[in-house]
Design an enzyme around this catalytic site. Structure first.
Site, mmCIF file in Angstrom:
data_model
loop_
_atom_site.group_PDB
_atom_site.id
_atom_site.type_symbol
_atom_site.label_atom_id
_atom_site.label_comp_id
_atom_site.label_asym_id
_atom_site.label_seq_id
_atom_site.Cartn_x
_atom_site.Cartn_y
_atom_site.Cartn_z
ATOM 1 N N CYS A 61 25.931 67.930 67.357
ATOM 2 C CA CYS A 61 26.195 67.282 66.077
ATOM 3 C C CYS A 61 27.606 66.716 65.969
ATOM 4 C CB CYS A 61 25.958 68.262 64.925
ATOM 5 S SG CYS A 61 26.182 67.498 63.301
ATOM 6 N N ARG A 64 29.986 67.499 62.078
ATOM 7 C CA ARG A 64 30.319 68.872 61.697
ATOM 8 C C ARG A 64 31.560 69.039 60.827
ATOM 9 N NH1 ARG A 64 30.142 71.904 67.365
ATOM 10 N NH2 ARG A 64 30.111 69.809 68.287
ATOM 11 N N TRP A 226 23.358 62.960 56.159
ATOM 12 C CA TRP A 226 23.054 61.542 56.017
ATOM 13 C C TRP A 226 22.960 60.955 57.423
ATOM 14 C CZ3 TRP A 226 27.367 63.656 53.377
ATOM 15 C CH2 TRP A 226 28.563 63.607 54.095
ATOM 16 N N GLU A 231 21.561 55.685 64.681
ATOM 17 C CA GLU A 231 20.283 56.404 64.841
ATOM 18 C C GLU A 231 19.121 55.489 64.476
ATOM 19 O OE1 GLU A 231 20.264 60.698 63.552
ATOM 20 O OE2 GLU A 231 21.936 59.958 62.347
HETATM 21 C C1 HEM Z 1 26.377 65.191 57.043
HETATM 22 C C2 HEM Z 1 26.045 64.230 57.881
HETATM 23 C C3 HEM Z 1 25.576 64.454 59.311
HETATM 24 C C4 HEM Z 1 25.631 63.489 60.272
HETATM 25 C C5 HEM Z 1 26.145 62.058 60.121
HETATM 26 C C6 HEM Z 1 25.080 64.069 61.469
HETATM 27 C C7 HEM Z 1 24.913 63.361 62.659
HETATM 28 C C8 HEM Z 1 24.153 63.822 63.713
HETATM 29 C C9 HEM Z 1 23.672 62.986 64.796
HETATM 30 C C10 HEM Z 1 23.901 61.491 64.929
HETATM 31 C C11 HEM Z 1 22.975 63.777 65.635
HETATM 32 C C12 HEM Z 1 22.272 63.356 66.929
HETATM 33 C C13 HEM Z 1 20.828 63.081 66.506
HETATM 34 C C14 HEM Z 1 20.031 62.339 67.571
HETATM 35 O O1 HEM Z 1 20.663 61.737 68.455
HETATM 36 O O2 HEM Z 1 18.790 62.366 67.484
HETATM 37 C C15 HEM Z 1 23.020 65.116 65.097
HETATM 38 C C16 HEM Z 1 22.436 66.212 65.709
HETATM 39 C C17 HEM Z 1 22.339 67.458 65.103
HETATM 40 N N1 HEM Z 1 22.832 67.816 63.869
HETATM 41 FE FE1 HEM Z 1 24.010 66.696 62.664
HETATM 42 N N2 HEM Z 1 24.729 65.387 61.254
HETATM 43 C C18 HEM Z 1 25.005 65.646 59.924
HETATM 44 C C19 HEM Z 1 24.724 66.840 59.265
HETATM 45 C C20 HEM Z 1 24.088 67.929 59.847
HETATM 46 C C21 HEM Z 1 23.680 69.123 59.113
HETATM 47 C C22 HEM Z 1 23.852 69.334 57.602
HETATM 48 C C23 HEM Z 1 23.133 69.964 60.027
HETATM 49 C C24 HEM Z 1 22.553 71.350 59.843
HETATM 50 C C25 HEM Z 1 22.871 72.129 58.816
HETATM 51 C C26 HEM Z 1 23.193 69.306 61.324
HETATM 52 C C27 HEM Z 1 22.721 69.870 62.507
HETATM 53 C C28 HEM Z 1 22.478 69.126 63.650
HETATM 54 C C29 HEM Z 1 21.740 69.636 64.808
HETATM 55 C C30 HEM Z 1 21.174 71.064 64.971
HETATM 56 C C31 HEM Z 1 21.649 68.588 65.721
HETATM 57 C C32 HEM Z 1 20.947 68.608 67.098
HETATM 58 C C33 HEM Z 1 19.470 68.314 66.859
HETATM 59 C C34 HEM Z 1 18.635 68.400 68.136
HETATM 60 O O3 HEM Z 1 19.030 69.193 69.039
HETATM 61 O O4 HEM Z 1 17.598 67.694 68.218
HETATM 62 N N3 HEM Z 1 23.781 68.072 61.187
HETATM 63 N N4 HEM Z 1 23.756 65.131 63.932
HETATM 64 N N1 H49 Z 2 21.713 62.422 60.809
HETATM 65 C C1 H49 Z 2 20.887 63.244 61.255
HETATM 66 N N2 H49 Z 2 20.247 62.981 62.440
HETATM 67 C C2 H49 Z 2 19.582 63.900 63.229
HETATM 68 C C3 H49 Z 2 20.064 65.203 63.379
HETATM 69 C C4 H49 Z 2 19.341 66.104 64.181
HETATM 70 C C5 H49 Z 2 18.202 65.695 64.848
HETATM 71 C C6 H49 Z 2 17.751 64.394 64.689
HETATM 72 C C7 H49 Z 2 16.483 63.965 65.384
HETATM 73 N N3 H49 Z 2 16.752 63.984 66.806
HETATM 74 C C8 H49 Z 2 15.550 63.777 67.580
HETATM 75 C C9 H49 Z 2 15.528 62.350 68.051
HETATM 76 C C10 H49 Z 2 14.274 62.073 68.832
HETATM 77 C C11 H49 Z 2 14.677 62.287 70.275
HETATM 78 C C12 H49 Z 2 16.172 62.234 70.333
HETATM 79 N N4 H49 Z 2 16.630 62.074 68.936
HETATM 80 C C13 H49 Z 2 18.424 63.499 63.886
HETATM 81 C C14 H49 Z 2 20.560 64.491 60.537
HETATM 82 C C15 H49 Z 2 19.343 65.088 60.306
HETATM 83 C C16 H49 Z 2 19.469 66.301 59.581
HETATM 84 C C17 H49 Z 2 20.765 66.616 59.294
HETATM 85 S S1 H49 Z 2 21.793 65.419 59.870
#
Ligand code: HEM
Ligand code: H49
Length: 350
Positions: A61, A64, A226, A231
């Site tokens: 993420c 953070r 958000w 994405e």
């Molecule tokens: C507040 C704005 C936030 C932004 C802009 C953001 C942005 C992102 C982005 C761009 C990714 C990569 C997603 C992808 O490539 O599919 C990501 C992954 C992730 N985010 Fe954040 N995030 C935010 C908030 C949060 C919150 C609130 C949580 C949990 C409480 C969180 C937990 C995670 C986790 C666990 C992943 C990895 C998901 C996976 O392994 O598929 N994020 N975040």
């Molecule tokens: N901005 C966000 N994007 C996000 C975060 C975690 C996971 C994902 C979805 N990831 C799965 C996709 C599909 C394959 C690789 N990316 C999106 C958030 C989603 C929930 C909190 S932040």
């Protein structure tokens, strides 16, 4: 369980500068509860702090910096299907907040499981050789149809919620359309961009990951932030196996698609991402561009190091899918050590 509980409580009491006597008493209380029942229950304060830590520990993420601001909704007491459905729809309303998105998590009783990948997502349909809608949703859409749901067959049909309590029959619930905020895409300099009739939903709410705190697992703990513009603009609408919109955008811009070296894909990609950021902002919906997100992540790194904590990360996920080398993230390594509390993958329940 006992060691995971002790580790978590130690972090909680230390970081929150709590009285060591209280720490000792809480540890004995938890040890006794584990002895008697095989598990223990977190106080609301421990759940609240643990969920924020899980976000702070999320290596993939980039968002953070704001880990302390998350709203934690404790729904562990809910076990009736109607109440779970209401709590899920309330999450969408509360987090959307008319566009000023609130990072929020709702934690359900450990017996609850949500089948959706995200609470709001578009359906995907296989029609002969072609796919209509979001190819990522093909399997889940089939589950919805198996359970009696019928979509309109458009590229942007919002899927229903499916959740399960223990091993009861899964429950399928339509989301009231007025609860789902969507953004129609337009471009600040290309009026014809609206001819593409593109849109995307405002709030990404991940509902397929398991929250683990102090050895306690919550398979249903939907969380949202958000979007980062890339994405939507560099993956969801751009990937060939997703909505594959780069050729259509290039047509609009009259780019030479005959030669790769004209960089028509790169020019189309930039304008599609400009359109996403412009449209969300114009319609008052929270979004962050990948440059600002990287700057905020840098601030997070500095803040953590001031607190004497190491920042862990997954480099390949932290770099944005567009112009990655224009961010500081690209130019440094990240330690991918997994910490607890955490959000974990879990096998699909279908
Ligand atoms: C507040 C704005 C936030 C932004 C802009 C953001 C942005 C992102 C982005 C761009 C990714 C990569 C997603 C992808 O490539 O599919 C990501 C992954 C992730 N985010 Fe954040 N995030 C935010 C908030 C949060 C919150 C609130 C949580 C949990 C409480 C969180 C937990 C995670 C986790 C666990 C992943 C990895 C998901 C996976 O392994 O598929 N994020 N975040
Ligand atoms: N901005 C966000 N994007 C996000 C975060 C975690 C996971 C994902 C979805 N990831 C799965 C996709 C599909 C394959 C690789 N990316 C999106 C958030 C989603 C929930 C909190 S932040």
């Amino acid at each position: 369980m006992k060691t995971q509980a002790h580790q978590f409580l130690k972090h909680f009491f230390e970081e929150e500068h709590k009285d060591p006597v209280d720490f000792h008493n809480r540890c004995s209380e938890v040890a006794a509860e584990i002895e008697a029942t095989g598990t223990y229950s977190l106080t609301y304060e421990e759940l609240n702090y643990g969920a924020k830590l899980a976000w702070r520990n999320s290596n993939k993420c980039i968002g953070r910096l704001f880990w302390k601001t998350m709203h934690v909704r404790d729904c562990r007491h809910i076990q009736q299907s109607e109440e779970i459905a209401d709590a899920l729809i309330d999450h969408i309303r509360y987090a959307t907040n008319q566009g000023k998105i609130k990072p929020t998590i709702t934690v359900f009783h450990p017996s609850v499981r949500i089948w959706n990948h995200q609470l709001i997502r578009y359906a995907g349909y296989q029609v002969g050789e072609t796919i209509i809608g979001d190819s990522d949703s093909l399997a889940f859409t089939q589950q919805c149809e198996r359970l009696g749901w019928e979509g309109k067959g458009t590229p942007f049909d919002v899927l229903p919620l499916i959740f399960q309590v223990g091993d009861e029959e899964p429950v399928i619930v339509r989301i009231p359309p007025d609860v789902v905020l969507e953004v129609q895409l337009s471009h600040p300099e290309v009026p014809a961009f609206t001819d593409l009739s593109l849109k995307w939903y405002a709030v990404p709410i991940i509902s397929s990951m398991k929250l683990e705190i102090g050895g306690i697992e919550f398979p249903a703990a939907p969380f949202n932030g958000w979007y980062m513009g890339t994405e939507i603009g560099a993956r969801n609408l751009a990937d060939e196996h997703r909505y594959n919109q780069l050729p259509a955008v290039a047509d609009l811009l009259q780019l030479n698609q005959k030669s790769a070296s004209s960089l028509w894909k790169d020019r189309a990609l930039v304008e599609l991402n400009v359109a996403v950021l412009h449209s969300f902002r114009e319609q008052g919906v929270s979004i962050v561009d990948h440059h600002t997100a990287a700057i905020q992540f840098k601030q997070f790194e500095e803040q953590e190091s001031k607190k004497g904590r190491d920042v862990t990360g997954t480099w390949s996920w932290l770099i944005p899918p567009m112009s990655p080398a224009t961010t500081h993230v690209f130019h440094k390594p990240y330690d991918n050590t997994k910490k607890s509390p955490a959000f974990l993958y879990q096998p699909n329940p279908y």
